[in-house]
Design a protein around this motif. Structure first.
Motif, short mmCIF file in Angstrom:
data_model
loop_
_atom_site.label_atom_id
_atom_site.label_comp_id
_atom_site.label_asym_id
_atom_site.label_seq_id
_atom_site.Cartn_x
_atom_site.Cartn_y
_atom_site.Cartn_z
N LEU A 141 36.97 31.50 7.92
CA LEU A 141 36.85 30.29 8.74
C LEU A 141 35.39 29.90 8.91
O LEU A 141 35.05 28.71 8.96
CB LEU A 141 37.49 30.52 10.12
N ASP A 142 34.50 30.89 9.00
CA ASP A 142 33.07 30.60 9.12
C ASP A 142 32.53 30.05 7.80
O ASP A 142 31.64 29.20 7.79
CB ASP A 142 32.31 31.87 9.50
N THR A 143 33.08 30.52 6.68
CA THR A 143 32.68 29.98 5.37
C THR A 143 33.00 28.49 5.28
O THR A 143 32.18 27.69 4.82
CB THR A 143 33.41 30.74 4.24
N ALA A 144 34.19 28.10 5.73
CA ALA A 144 34.59 26.69 5.70
C ALA A 144 33.68 25.86 6.60
O ALA A 144 33.25 24.76 6.22
CB ALA A 144 36.05 26.56 6.16
N ARG A 145 33.36 26.37 7.77
CA ARG A 145 32.48 25.65 8.71
C ARG A 145 31.10 25.44 8.12
O ARG A 145 30.55 24.33 8.15
CB ARG A 145 32.41 26.46 10.01
N LEU A 146 30.51 26.48 7.55
CA LEU A 146 29.16 26.38 7.01
C LEU A 146 29.10 25.43 5.83
O LEU A 146 28.15 24.65 5.68
CB LEU A 146 28.67 27.78 6.59
N ARG A 147 30.13 25.44 4.98
CA ARG A 147 30.15 24.54 3.82
C ARG A 147 30.19 23.08 4.27
O ARG A 147 29.53 22.22 3.69
CB ARG A 147 31.38 24.87 2.96
N LEU A 148 30.94 22.78 5.31
CA LEU A 148 31.02 21.40 5.82
C LEU A 148 29.69 20.96 6.45
O LEU A 148 29.30 19.81 6.34
CB LEU A 148 32.14 21.30 6.84
N LEU A 181 27.96 14.17 13.69
CA LEU A 181 27.30 15.26 14.41
C LEU A 181 28.26 16.42 14.66
O LEU A 181 27.83 17.53 14.96
CB LEU A 181 26.75 14.76 15.76
N PHE A 182 29.55 16.13 14.55
CA PHE A 182 30.55 17.16 14.83
C PHE A 182 31.37 17.50 13.59
O PHE A 182 32.47 18.02 13.68
CB PHE A 182 31.47 16.69 15.96
N LYS A 183 30.78 17.21 12.41
CA LYS A 183 31.45 17.53 11.16
C LYS A 183 31.61 19.04 11.04
O LYS A 183 30.64 19.78 11.14
CB LYS A 183 30.64 16.99 9.98
N GLY A 184 32.82 19.49 10.79
CA GLY A 184 33.09 20.92 10.70
C GLY A 184 33.41 21.57 12.03
O GLY A 184 33.59 22.78 12.10
N LEU A 185 33.47 20.76 13.11
CA LEU A 185 33.72 21.33 14.44
C LEU A 185 35.09 22.01 14.52
O LEU A 185 35.22 23.06 15.15
CB LEU A 185 33.62 20.24 15.52
N GLU A 186 36.07 21.41 13.85
CA GLU A 186 37.41 22.03 13.87
C GLU A 186 37.36 23.44 13.31
O GLU A 186 37.88 24.39 13.91
CB GLU A 186 38.39 21.19 13.05
N ALA A 187 36.71 23.58 12.13
CA ALA A 187 36.59 24.91 11.52
C ALA A 187 35.76 25.83 12.39
O ALA A 187 36.07 27.02 12.53
CB ALA A 187 35.95 24.78 10.13
N LEU A 193 37.85 26.84 15.52
CA LEU A 193 38.91 27.77 15.14
C LEU A 193 38.33 29.16 14.89
O LEU A 193 38.85 30.17 15.38
CB LEU A 193 39.61 27.26 13.87
N GLN A 194 37.22 29.20 14.14
CA GLN A 194 36.61 30.49 13.83
C GLN A 194 35.92 31.12 15.03
O GLN A 194 36.15 32.28 15.37
CB GLN A 194 35.58 30.30 12.69
N THR A 202 37.09 34.40 17.05
CA THR A 202 36.17 35.53 16.87
C THR A 202 35.61 36.00 18.20
O THR A 202 35.57 37.22 18.48
CB THR A 202 35.00 35.12 15.95
N ALA A 203 35.19 35.06 19.06
CA ALA A 203 34.63 35.43 20.36
C ALA A 203 35.68 36.09 21.25
O ALA A 203 35.38 37.07 21.94
CB ALA A 203 34.06 34.19 21.05
N ALA A 204 36.89 35.55 21.23
CA ALA A 204 37.96 36.12 22.05
C ALA A 204 38.26 37.56 21.64
O ALA A 204 38.37 38.46 22.49
CB ALA A 204 39.22 35.26 21.95
N LEU A 205 38.39 37.79 20.33
CA LEU A 205 38.65 39.14 19.84
C LEU A 205 37.45 40.05 20.09
O LEU A 205 37.61 41.22 20.44
CB LEU A 205 38.97 39.10 18.35
#
Length: 312
Positions: free
Chosen positions: A31-38, A269-275, A278-279, A283-286
């Motif tokens: 999920l972090d990979t998808a966010r960083l790519r966007l 400014l919020f491109k990739g925010l969904e990813a 989600l990630q 991640t923080a909760a776990l």
């Protein structure tokens, strides 16, 4: 007032936080990979996270979502160790056994964040480069890199771009100390509300939920700066060399934000925010769940559990 730098209790918090974060990041790494790519590849269209991951796997292979896992885990382990240690050490020395407040949590979170940024930014610069290496970008202006590993990346960056390049993105990172500070302020405040003076151990579900809520709020508030941070760490945004580092950093942040708005509107400014949400929320909760359980078991073995609840 004396200040104790070395504390066994702070060490337990630091090790627990580092172990929890490494495990949680490994689980949700794609999920972090998808966010960083966007964030970095501006020409890639915003799609759902599963669609982005499907594209990456189709174009780059099944293991592509885990590209750069090792340097990210190394950086994350060091970063969270430093942050958790500083946060709890500063709180312990300031409170002297008294119960904390939201304002104290926020201030101590910001102080710990500054120390963490200055100490670990080079690791995050390297891991961003390694994670994006070999990626198929939609943006033709992005140049490929060729690093054989963490050490080689350090050597090439210093040789080709100078030592200062290892701290690319430091200024937005310093502004982003608000992210973990807000996160810890909300998390610690919700913990105190749930306990309501009973000094009990929270259930796994309670820890998971308040960890998710705290991270969701902090991430949404600071996301535009996180995008700028990723672009600067990638190192392919050309900064002015005719101004001081501070002015150059401010101008770079301003230019990146303005360009995003002009090309894509406020939503850019919020491109990739969904990813990212989600990630980062999962991640923080776990991470908080594992951190609390590891720390709790350790402190129980030390016979310190009840005394520690009263100070948090």
């Amino acid at each position: 007032m004396s200040f104790e730098v070395f504390s066994y209790e702070s060490l337990v918090h630091a090790v627990s936080g580092a172990m929890g974060s490494v495990t949680a990041m490994t689980v949700f790494f794609p999920l972090d990979t998808a966010r960083l790519r966007l964030q970095v590849d501006e020409s890639r269209e915003s799609k759902s996270t599963p669609a982005i991951l499907a594209e990456i796997i189709k174009e780059e292979g099944l293991l592509a979502p885990y590209r750069g896992w090792f340097p990210v885990i190394c950086s994350l382990c060091c970063s969270n160790f430093v942050y958790f240690y500083c946060f709890h050490s500063l709180k312990e020395n300031y409170l002297k056994g008294q119960q904390s407040t939201s304002s104290v949590d926020l201030f101590m979170g910001m102080a710990a964040g500054v120390i963490n940024v200055l100490a670990t930014t080079p690791l995050w610069v390297v891991n961003t480069r390694l994670k994006l290496q070999g990626s198929k970008f939609r943006n033709a202006e992005i140049h490929s890199t060729n690093y054989s590993g963490i050490i080689d990346a350090f050597i090439q960056i210093v040789r080709d771009e100078g030592v200062g390049a290892l701290w690319n993105g430091t200024f937005p990172s310093l502004l982003l100390v608000l992210n973990p500070a807000i996160q810890f302020m909300i998390y610690e405040g919700l913990k105190r509300q749930l306990r309501k003076g009973a000094y009990r151990e929270l259930t796994s579900i309670e820890v998971f939920i308040i960890g998710a809520v705290a991270k969701a709020v902090a991430t949404t508030v600071t996301y535009p700066l996180q995008t700028v941070q990723s672009v600067l760490r990638f190192g392919q945004f050309h900064k002015s060399t005719e101004q001081s580092n501070l002015l150059s950093s401010l101008k770079s942040i301003k230019c990146l934000l303005i360009n995003r708005v002009r090309r894509y509107g406020i939503s850019g400014l919020f491109k990739g925010l969904e990813a990212k949400l989600l990630q980062t929320v999962l991640t923080a909760a776990l991470m908080f769940l594992l951190y609390e359980k590891i720390a709790s078991c350790t402190f129980k073995a030390m016979g310190l559990q009840k005394a520690l609840y009263k100070r948090r």
